[in-house]
Design an enzyme around this catalytic site. Structure first.
Site, PDB file in Angstrom:
ATOM      1  N   ARG A 155     -11.754  89.756   6.895  1.00  0.00           N
ATOM      2  CA  ARG A 155     -10.963  90.396   7.957  1.00  0.00           C
ATOM      3  C   ARG A 155     -11.000  91.918   7.837  1.00  0.00           C
ATOM      4  O   ARG A 155     -10.669  92.452   6.794  1.00  0.00           O
ATOM      5  CB  ARG A 155      -9.513  89.910   7.902  1.00  0.00           C
ATOM      6  CG  ARG A 155      -9.437  88.494   8.382  1.00  0.00           C
ATOM      7  CD  ARG A 155      -8.122  87.821   8.155  1.00  0.00           C
ATOM      8  NE  ARG A 155      -8.281  86.467   8.653  1.00  0.00           N
ATOM      9  CZ  ARG A 155      -7.560  85.928   9.624  1.00  0.00           C
ATOM     10  NH1 ARG A 155      -6.583  86.595  10.169  1.00  0.00           N
ATOM     11  NH2 ARG A 155      -7.800  84.699  10.036  1.00  0.00           N
TER      12      ARG A 155
ATOM     13  N   SER B 285      -1.452  79.624  21.364  1.00  0.00           N
ATOM     14  CA  SER B 285      -1.894  81.012  21.507  1.00  0.00           C
ATOM     15  C   SER B 285      -3.397  81.201  21.483  1.00  0.00           C
ATOM     16  O   SER B 285      -3.897  82.202  21.970  1.00  0.00           O
ATOM     17  CB  SER B 285      -1.269  81.874  20.426  1.00  0.00           C
ATOM     18  OG  SER B 285      -1.890  81.615  19.199  1.00  0.00           O
TER      19      SER B 285
ATOM     20  N   THR C 162      10.162  84.712  19.479  1.00  0.00           N
ATOM     21  CA  THR C 162       9.940  85.977  18.771  1.00  0.00           C
ATOM     22  C   THR C 162      10.412  87.147  19.627  1.00  0.00           C
ATOM     23  O   THR C 162      10.445  87.047  20.856  1.00  0.00           O
ATOM     24  CB  THR C 162       8.443  86.172  18.431  1.00  0.00           C
ATOM     25  OG1 THR C 162       8.283  87.366  17.664  1.00  0.00           O
ATOM     26  CG2 THR C 162       7.576  86.312  19.681  1.00  0.00           C
TER      27      THR C 162
ATOM     28  N   LYS D 201       6.572  89.959  20.554  1.00  0.00           N
ATOM     29  CA  LYS D 201       5.422  89.880  21.455  1.00  0.00           C
ATOM     30  C   LYS D 201       5.858  90.411  22.831  1.00  0.00           C
ATOM     31  O   LYS D 201       5.930  91.629  23.009  1.00  0.00           O
ATOM     32  CB  LYS D 201       4.862  88.453  21.452  1.00  0.00           C
ATOM     33  CG  LYS D 201       4.440  88.040  20.028  1.00  0.00           C
ATOM     34  CD  LYS D 201       3.628  86.799  19.957  1.00  0.00           C
ATOM     35  CE  LYS D 201       3.500  86.241  18.547  1.00  0.00           C
ATOM     36  NZ  LYS D 201       2.767  87.072  17.587  1.00  0.00           N
TER      37      LYS D 201
ATOM     38  N   THR E  72      17.242  90.943   3.689  1.00  0.00           N
ATOM     39  CA  THR E  72      17.941  92.002   4.415  1.00  0.00           C
ATOM     40  C   THR E  72      17.850  91.771   5.923  1.00  0.00           C
ATOM     41  O   THR E  72      16.790  91.406   6.435  1.00  0.00           O
ATOM     42  CB  THR E  72      17.302  93.364   4.049  1.00  0.00           C
ATOM     43  OG1 THR E  72      17.457  93.542   2.638  1.00  0.00           O
ATOM     44  CG2 THR E  72      17.973  94.516   4.774  1.00  0.00           C
TER      45      THR E  72
END
Ligand code: PLP
Length: 403
Positions: free
Chosen positions: A21, A187, A243, A246, A276
């Site tokens: 990658r 996706s 999410t 996006k 957190t």
């Protein structure tokens, strides 16, 4: 063991296969999207992004940007703790109320990403519901697969989008608590689940339904509630996950569901408890983005128009792309080295940024360019992309004929 040798050997193998990658280093400029600066070995260039998941350009929307800036100025940067220990901010609660309303649910729960929300929710459900079986669509996202694996619950894989196979497998499981996990928009192929049939089959077997709407929230439905809203099915689905990173252009993940379900995950999920909380400014920006897309259909309409235009132009130039009903246009290449090479030439010579999608994101032999047109791509951008792809297609055809 020689650790360094082991690391290098594994990386060399990836390189040989063409699956190593390489991240393009870009800088997004507020207001200029989808143009970004690309930093490379020889300097910088301006390129047009065609592979962003900021599907509607909301990461640059003035209202969203202002909300974040104002919240940072008023609340500071980080949350200062976990939700349990000093990090539970008023802005988190406002965002959770907004999300619950978006999906017509009692409650919502925030996580630091969509990945973490799937991982934490599915691992908690699978681990904490005695004798549970999770029935998972074979093309579910890595975050769902990892959550299920971590739960150690029994898992049954059903054929992708095949509700008849799901029905058979639910029957075979018999009288145990069953969870059906699936996505709305997948996706990589951009195909959409037969949601009504899946919900009906799950209901017939008394299964709990877990739906990932990550690629659909903000994008589909009159208020951006996803495919479940568009098809009037949200009420019948027990847990909807999404999410904020996006179409909403920020970052973070969430689940929505009944009060008891969200409280259960809040109380038992380590991926929620021991980390957190999201910065309050992220929550403020996400709230602004969701509110905007509840009211405004303009971005969704412009995006659909851009997708249709690009598809038509690709057809006119004989560039094959996978048919689907979503905003995702996969152009199949079928070879990792060629996919990388085409992507490199597009970037270098044409100022077009489309990341190659190789294994393990897709199966070997299914390598592709995944193109996501947005409302901010102009006609000229589309023409330029198609001209570039056509030129490369001709070169590939010539290379093929000569070989
Ligand atoms: N679910 C699906 C189907 C996804 O494709 C992704 C990421 O691409 C996620 C979950 C994770 O979401 P996030 O990027 O917010 O971590």
């Amino acid at each position: 063991m020689n650790f360094e040798e082991h690391f290098r050997g594994a990386l060399d193998q990836l390189k040989t296969e063409g699956n190593y990658r390489i991240f393009a280093e870009v800088e997004r400029k507020c207001g200029a999207f989808p143009k970004v600066r690309h930093f490379h070995e020889d300097g910088e260039q301006e390129v047009t992004v065609w592979c962003s998941n900021d599907y509607l350009g909301m990461g640059h929307h003035p209202t969203v940007v202002d909300s974040m800036v104002r919240a940072v100025q008023s609340c500071g940067t980080g949350a200062g703790g976990t939700r349990n220990i000093s990090g539970n901010n008023h802005l988190h609660r406002i965002l959770e109320a907004e999300l619950a309303d978006l999906h017509g649910k009692d409650a919502a729960l925030l996580f630091t990403s969509g990945y973490v929300s799937n991982w934490a929710a599915l691992s908690t459900l699978g681990a904490r519901i005695p004798n549970a079986v999770i029935l998972s669509d074979e093309k579910n996202h890595a975050s769902m697969i990892e959550g299920i694996r971590h739960s150690r619950a029994d898992k049954v894989i059903w054929r992708h989008n095949d509700w008849r196979d799901l029905d058979r497998k639910l029957k075979a499981v018999g009288d145990r608590p069953k969870i059906v996990a699936f996505e709305s928009v997948y996706s990589m192929d951009g195909d959409i689940a037969p949601m009504r049939e899946i919900v009906e089959v799950a209901e017939a077997h008394g299964a709990l339904t877990y739906l990932d709407e990550v690629h659909a929230v903000g994008m589909y439905g009159p208020r951006g509630g996803g495919i479940s809203e568009e098809r009037g099915l949200a009420e019948r689905i027990d847990l909807i996950e999404g999410t904020l990173g996006k179409a909403y252009g920020v970052v973070g993940g969430y689940i929505t569901g009944s009060d008891a379900l969200c409280d259960f995950i809040r109380s038992f999920a380590s991926g929620f408890i021991f980390t957190t909380a999201l910065p309050p400014a992220i929550a403020a920006a996400a709230t602004a983005s969701i509110r905007h897309l509840k009211e405004s259909a303009e971005e969704r309409a412009a995006q659909k128009d851009r997708v249709a235009r690009l598809r038509a132009r690709l057809d006119a130039h004989g560039i094959p792309h996978m048919a689907n009903d979503s905003h995702i246009i996969p152009v199949m290449i079928g070879d990792p080295v060629k996919c990388r090479m085409i992507s490199d030439i597009l970037m270098r010579e044409w100022g077009v940024y489309v990341q190659p999608i190789n294994y393990p994101t897709v199966a070997k032999g299914m390598e592709r360019l995944r193109i996501t047109p947005g409302p901010l791509h102009s006609d000229a951008d589309i023409d330029h992309l198609v001209t570039a792809l056509s030129a490369l297609w001709k070169q590939c055809a010539i290379a093929h004929a000569v070989a």
